[in-house]
Scaffold this motif. Structure first.
Motif, PDB file in Angstrom:
ATOM      1  N   GLN A  83       0.839  -1.206   0.000  1.00  0.00           N
ATOM      2  CA  GLN A  83       0.000   0.000   0.000  1.00  0.00           C
ATOM      3  C   GLN A  83       0.874   1.256   0.000  1.00  0.00           C
ATOM      4  O   GLN A  83       0.561   2.249  -0.674  1.00  0.00           O
ATOM      5  CB  GLN A  83      -0.932  -0.029   1.208  1.00  0.00           C
ATOM      6  N   GLU A  84       1.972   1.204   0.744  1.00  0.00           N
ATOM      7  CA  GLU A  84       2.914   2.332   0.739  1.00  0.00           C
ATOM      8  C   GLU A  84       3.561   2.493  -0.631  1.00  0.00           C
ATOM      9  O   GLU A  84       3.772   3.612  -1.100  1.00  0.00           O
ATOM     10  CB  GLU A  84       3.992   2.111   1.803  1.00  0.00           C
ATOM     11  N   LEU A  85       3.859   1.382  -1.284  1.00  0.00           N
ATOM     12  CA  LEU A  85       4.455   1.430  -2.623  1.00  0.00           C
ATOM     13  C   LEU A  85       3.501   2.093  -3.617  1.00  0.00           C
ATOM     14  O   LEU A  85       3.934   2.877  -4.486  1.00  0.00           O
ATOM     15  CB  LEU A  85       4.819   0.021  -3.085  1.00  0.00           C
ATOM     16  N   ILE A  86       2.218   1.821  -3.503  1.00  0.00           N
ATOM     17  CA  ILE A  86       1.227   2.483  -4.357  1.00  0.00           C
ATOM     18  C   ILE A  86       1.283   3.995  -4.144  1.00  0.00           C
ATOM     19  O   ILE A  86       1.346   4.777  -5.104  1.00  0.00           O
ATOM     20  CB  ILE A  86      -0.193   1.964  -4.050  1.00  0.00           C
ATOM     21  N   ASP A  87       1.270   4.421  -2.889  1.00  0.00           N
ATOM     22  CA  ASP A  87       1.287   5.855  -2.580  1.00  0.00           C
ATOM     23  C   ASP A  87       2.562   6.518  -3.092  1.00  0.00           C
ATOM     24  O   ASP A  87       2.520   7.628  -3.654  1.00  0.00           O
ATOM     25  CB  ASP A  87       1.159   6.072  -1.069  1.00  0.00           C
ATOM     26  N   THR A  88       3.694   5.862  -2.912  1.00  0.00           N
ATOM     27  CA  THR A  88       4.977   6.424  -3.344  1.00  0.00           C
ATOM     28  C   THR A  88       5.042   6.509  -4.870  1.00  0.00           C
ATOM     29  O   THR A  88       5.532   7.509  -5.426  1.00  0.00           O
ATOM     30  CB  THR A  88       6.137   5.570  -2.810  1.00  0.00           C
ATOM     31  N   THR A  89       4.556   5.484  -5.536  1.00  0.00           N
ATOM     32  CA  THR A  89       4.532   5.493  -7.003  1.00  0.00           C
ATOM     33  C   THR A  89       3.657   6.627  -7.517  1.00  0.00           C
ATOM     34  O   THR A  89       4.036   7.361  -8.439  1.00  0.00           O
ATOM     35  CB  THR A  89       4.027   4.147  -7.538  1.00  0.00           C
ATOM     36  N   ASN A  90       2.481   6.788  -6.930  1.00  0.00           N
ATOM     37  CA  ASN A  90       1.583   7.866  -7.343  1.00  0.00           C
ATOM     38  C   ASN A  90       2.210   9.246  -7.132  1.00  0.00           C
ATOM     39  O   ASN A  90       2.001  10.165  -7.932  1.00  0.00           O
ATOM     40  CB  ASN A  90       0.264   7.781  -6.567  1.00  0.00           C
ATOM     41  N   ALA A  91       2.995   9.380  -6.075  1.00  0.00           N
ATOM     42  CA  ALA A  91       3.576  10.680  -5.733  1.00  0.00           C
ATOM     43  C   ALA A  91       4.830  11.000  -6.540  1.00  0.00           C
ATOM     44  O   ALA A  91       5.102  12.174  -6.828  1.00  0.00           O
ATOM     45  CB  ALA A  91       3.899  10.728  -4.241  1.00  0.00           C
ATOM     46  N   GLN A  92       5.593   9.979  -6.931  1.00  0.00           N
ATOM     47  CA  GLN A  92       6.923  10.240  -7.467  1.00  0.00           C
ATOM     48  C   GLN A  92       7.164   9.796  -8.904  1.00  0.00           C
ATOM     49  O   GLN A  92       8.167  10.199  -9.515  1.00  0.00           O
ATOM     50  CB  GLN A  92       7.969   9.563  -6.568  1.00  0.00           C
ATOM     51  N   MET A  93       6.275   9.001  -9.472  1.00  0.00           N
ATOM     52  CA  MET A  93       6.536   8.441 -10.792  1.00  0.00           C
ATOM     53  C   MET A  93       5.518   8.923 -11.823  1.00  0.00           C
ATOM     54  O   MET A  93       4.341   9.116 -11.511  1.00  0.00           O
ATOM     55  CB  MET A  93       6.488   6.909 -10.749  1.00  0.00           C
ATOM     56  N   GLY A  94       5.981   9.104 -13.054  1.00  0.00           N
ATOM     57  CA  GLY A  94       5.062   9.341 -14.149  1.00  0.00           C
ATOM     58  C   GLY A  94       4.329   8.070 -14.513  1.00  0.00           C
ATOM     59  O   GLY A  94       4.814   6.959 -14.242  1.00  0.00           O
ATOM     60  N   TRP A  95       3.166   8.216 -15.088  1.00  0.00           N
ATOM     61  CA  TRP A  95       2.340   7.078 -15.492  1.00  0.00           C
ATOM     62  C   TRP A  95       2.124   6.083 -14.357  1.00  0.00           C
ATOM     63  O   TRP A  95       2.365   4.875 -14.509  1.00  0.00           O
ATOM     64  CB  TRP A  95       2.952   6.363 -16.700  1.00  0.00           C
ATOM     65  N   PRO A  96       1.693   6.538 -13.177  1.00  0.00           N
ATOM     66  CA  PRO A  96       1.498   5.618 -12.049  1.00  0.00           C
ATOM     67  C   PRO A  96       0.428   4.565 -12.311  1.00  0.00           C
ATOM     68  O   PRO A  96       0.393   3.537 -11.612  1.00  0.00           O
ATOM     69  CB  PRO A  96       1.098   6.548 -10.903  1.00  0.00           C
ATOM     70  N   GLN A  97      -0.437   4.790 -13.318  1.00  0.00           N
ATOM     71  CA  GLN A  97      -1.468   3.805 -13.626  1.00  0.00           C
ATOM     72  C   GLN A  97      -0.870   2.512 -14.183  1.00  0.00           C
ATOM     73  O   GLN A  97      -1.580   1.501 -14.303  1.00  0.00           O
ATOM     74  CB  GLN A  97      -2.492   4.374 -14.616  1.00  0.00           C
ATOM     75  N   LYS A  98       0.422   2.522 -14.508  1.00  0.00           N
ATOM     76  CA  LYS A  98       1.089   1.294 -14.945  1.00  0.00           C
ATOM     77  C   LYS A  98       1.199   0.282 -13.810  1.00  0.00           C
ATOM     78  O   LYS A  98       1.424  -0.902 -14.053  1.00  0.00           O
ATOM     79  CB  LYS A  98       2.493   1.622 -15.479  1.00  0.00           C
ATOM     80  N   LEU A  99       1.053   0.743 -12.584  1.00  0.00           N
ATOM     81  CA  LEU A  99       1.119  -0.148 -11.427  1.00  0.00           C
ATOM     82  C   LEU A  99      -0.083  -1.084 -11.440  1.00  0.00           C
ATOM     83  O   LEU A  99      -1.203  -0.676 -11.728  1.00  0.00           O
ATOM     84  CB  LEU A  99       1.153   0.695 -10.152  1.00  0.00           C
ATOM     85  N   SER A 100       0.135  -2.338 -11.093  1.00  0.00           N
ATOM     86  CA  SER A 100      -0.903  -3.360 -11.257  1.00  0.00           C
ATOM     87  C   SER A 100      -2.124  -3.142 -10.374  1.00  0.00           C
ATOM     88  O   SER A 100      -3.254  -3.301 -10.817  1.00  0.00           O
ATOM     89  CB  SER A 100      -0.314  -4.756 -10.973  1.00  0.00           C
ATOM     90  N   GLY A 101      -1.920  -2.806  -9.103  1.00  0.00           N
ATOM     91  CA  GLY A 101      -3.052  -2.596  -8.207  1.00  0.00           C
ATOM     92  C   GLY A 101      -3.556  -3.875  -7.560  1.00  0.00           C
ATOM     93  O   GLY A 101      -3.138  -4.980  -7.890  1.00  0.00           O
TER      94      GLY A 101
END
Length: 212
Positions: free
Chosen positions: A26-44
């Protein structure tokens, strides 16, 4: 195309009715959304928990991921693997690799994961063992080639899972070469006598393939 391929309320219900991922993810999701472009690439959650469940059933010794991004799906797969299992992840984005490794270092399953920087097809040529489990979620233009090359290296009974096979619904009315590649990949799998498969309408589509 709409953001949701099924009714948004149904999608939300499926999400809340699926067990939560570990807090680190869950923390990885938040960090990806905050720091990476195209965070929707994350699987979820829905895809991640599916991968974890399938990995738990297969208990792979040798697993492969093509397209790691920030490591959410990798940690989900590793969570289901036996302690001696090894997951090789292919990724070409150095920033994504750095973030993923920082989370792998904090996870009890991180020791199972190795990261290969570079083109996945080149990495595949270095593999000298049979694969038990593969997750494909990278360059869609290479999907058919990924599938064929991975299948050659997969043991009988091994799984190959392809993400984004609905391609936001574009497979229903393809308008580009890229759309056509996804359509052809799905068609090839459905008619491949060497495998059996089920096409799941989870998130953006998961094609779960078992080599005979």
């Amino acid at each position: 195309m709409p953001d949701y391929l099924v009714d948004e309320a149904v999608e939300d219900y499926a999400f809340i009715s699926t067990q939560k991922e570990p807090e680190l993810l869950q923390e990885l999701i938040d960090t990806t959304n905050a720091q990476m472009g195209w965070p929707q690439k994350l699987s979820g959650r829905l895809v991640g928990r599916t991968l974890k469940l399938l990995s738990s059933l297969v208990q792979p010794t040798h697993a492969l991921e093509i397209g790691m991004f920030t490591g959410y799906s990798a940690l989900s797969i590793a969570e289901g693997m036996p302690d001696h299992g090894r997951l090789l992840c292919c990724e070409t984005n150095p920033r994504a690799i750095d973030m993923a490794k920082s989370f792998f270092a904090r996870s009890e399953h991180g020791h199972k994961i190795d990261v290969a920087f570079g083109r996945a097809l080149e990495t595949l040529n270095t593999i000298d063992y049979e694969l038990d489990f593969t997750f494909i979620d990278a360059d869609k233009r290479s999907y058919l080639e990924y599938y064929e090359e991975v299948k050659k290296r997969t043991r009988s009974g091994g799984l190959i899972i392809l993400d984004n096979v609905l391609w936001s619904g574009k497979v229903l009315q393809p308008e580009s070469e890229l759309d056509d590649i996804l359509v052809e990949t799905n068609h090839r799998i459905a008619n491949d006598p060497e495998v059996e498969n089920v096409f799941l309408t989870v998130r953006d589509g998961l094609n779960v393939v078992r080599k005979r």
